[in-house]
Write a protein that holds these residues in place. Structure first.
Motif, PDB file in Angstrom:
ATOM      1  N   LYS A 140       9.758 -93.812  -5.089  1.00  0.00           N
ATOM      2  CA  LYS A 140      10.702 -93.114  -5.954  1.00  0.00           C
ATOM      3  C   LYS A 140      10.997 -93.974  -7.180  1.00  0.00           C
ATOM      4  O   LYS A 140      11.325 -95.155  -7.054  1.00  0.00           O
TER       5      LYS A 140
ATOM      6  N   GLU B  73       7.597 -92.746   0.339  1.00  0.00           N
ATOM      7  CA  GLU B  73       7.465 -92.131  -0.978  1.00  0.00           C
ATOM      8  C   GLU B  73       7.981 -93.121  -2.019  1.00  0.00           C
ATOM      9  O   GLU B  73       9.094 -93.631  -1.901  1.00  0.00           O
TER      10      GLU B  73
ATOM     11  N   ALA C 159       3.159 -96.978  -0.520  1.00  0.00           N
ATOM     12  CA  ALA C 159       2.973 -95.533  -0.655  1.00  0.00           C
ATOM     13  C   ALA C 159       2.325 -94.917   0.584  1.00  0.00           C
ATOM     14  O   ALA C 159       2.350 -93.699   0.753  1.00  0.00           O
TER      15      ALA C 159
ATOM     16  N   LYS D 161      -2.906 -91.158   1.133  1.00  0.00           N
ATOM     17  CA  LYS D 161      -1.864 -91.212   2.157  1.00  0.00           C
ATOM     18  C   LYS D 161      -2.416 -91.405   3.571  1.00  0.00           C
ATOM     19  O   LYS D 161      -1.905 -92.221   4.328  1.00  0.00           O
TER      20      LYS D 161
END
Length: 334
Positions: free
Chosen positions: A126, A124, A120, A22
């Protein structure tokens, strides 16, 4: 977990260091656009030679920017393919050398998985989701029910959309790479030429851009034959409207059919403002449309590091030093 990413599949030499999939500590990119501009496209031999010139310097700069030492790295993730074989081998051999010197695990990452996982970094992911992958070499619709579960639902039958952009740009005298120039001029014109929407309502999720490209070439040729001027702004707008309508319509049709409200757009053409605007305009309000920042749309090593992080979490199998590049590597689930 610190992941070192290495990307050299085409004409960008890039090294990144990403924490926990991240936090981008460094994402250094050396671009060759100016070098290939005079040729109107990437020359493979020249690209690979410049990767050789730059790779060590880019490695050094990435560690300087990140403020970490080579010993701190937990995993090396390198683009294995697809791409130009000479370019791929430069990055791959540099990554393997690093892994051998510092006794670090290494994995090969699919370039297109990297583009998908660029999302990413800022969003997020999903699931389930649909990924529209649009670049200079690829146009695909991919269904994902979980991390590293790829099902290709539709793809181009001929030219990739980014390739079509570059060819149309060349026809109207715009510099390489053509995509950003066509996008910019499209916002100054209108759809006055009404180009065909190829495969728009054929019932499949495949694409075709060769006929659209030919329609542009024939239109320009006929206008010149009649000594009429080409309104470049309008032609760019007409071309872009045709492309984005087909891309967005098919993506949303697939999403509605399978009741999927999570859509990500990936690849170099995801930087296209016209494509983003049409998605935001036509997608239902309760849909989650994710598009990376421009700095993560084009080829970069941060996306490879992030994809490597999720790939390793899904399947911790590592490679040995026989890991090799593959110019036509297929996108596979883990």
């Amino acid at each position: 977990m610190l992941v070192l990413g290495v990307e050299s599949s085409c004409d960008e030499t890039s090294v990144a260091i990403v924490k926990d999939g991240k936090e981008v500590l460094a994402n250094v990119i050396n671009s060759q656009i100016k070098i290939h501009e005079r040729f109107g496209g990437v020359v493979p031999e020249i690209a690979s030679r410049h990767h050789v010139y730059q790779i060590t310097l880019v490695f050094q700069e990435a560690f300087r920017v990140a403020g970490v030492k080579p010993e701190d790295i937990d995993l090396v993730a390198v683009t294995q393919g697809p791409g130009l074989i000479g370019s791929l081998l430069v990055g791959l051999n540099a990554a393997k050398t690093f892994a051998m010197m510092y006794n670090k695990p290494i994995i090969g990452v699919h370039h297109l998985a990297g583009h998908i996982y660029a999302n990413a970094i800022e969003h997020e992911m999903k699931f389930p989701l649909i990924a529209l992958l649009v670049s200079g070499g690829n146009t695909e619709l991919i269904y994902m029910k979980d991390h590293f579960q790829f099902e290709i639902v539709g793809e181009t039958l001929d030219d990739a959309v980014g390739e079509a952009y570059d060819k149309v740009a060349r026809v109207v005298g715009l510099p390489y790479p053509g995509g950003p120039h066509v996008d910019r001029l499209a916002h100054l014109g209108c759809d006055s030429y009404h180009l065909p929407r190829v495969y728009l309502d054929d019932g499949s999720y495949n694409f075709s851009f060769s006929g659209l490209k030919s329609a542009v070439i024939n239109l320009v040729h006929n206008l010149h034959q009649r000594n009429q001027d080409v309104n470049v702004n309008d032609l760019c707008a007409s071309f872009q409207d045709s492309v984005t309508e087909v891309l967005v319509r098919k993506t949303l049709q697939l999403a509605k059919k399978d009741n999927i409200k999570n859509i990500i757009v990936a690849g170099g053409v995801s930087a296209n403002k016209g494509l983003k605007e049409r998605f935001l305009k036509e997608a239902p309000q309760d849909y989650n449309i994710c598009i990376p920042s421009i700095k993560y749309c084009t080829d970069n090593a941060a996306m490879i590091a992030v994809a490597g992080y999720y790939q390793f979490k899904k399947d911790p199998t590592v490679a040995d030093l026989t890991l090799n590049a593959c110019a036509s590597l297929e996108l596979q689930s883990k």
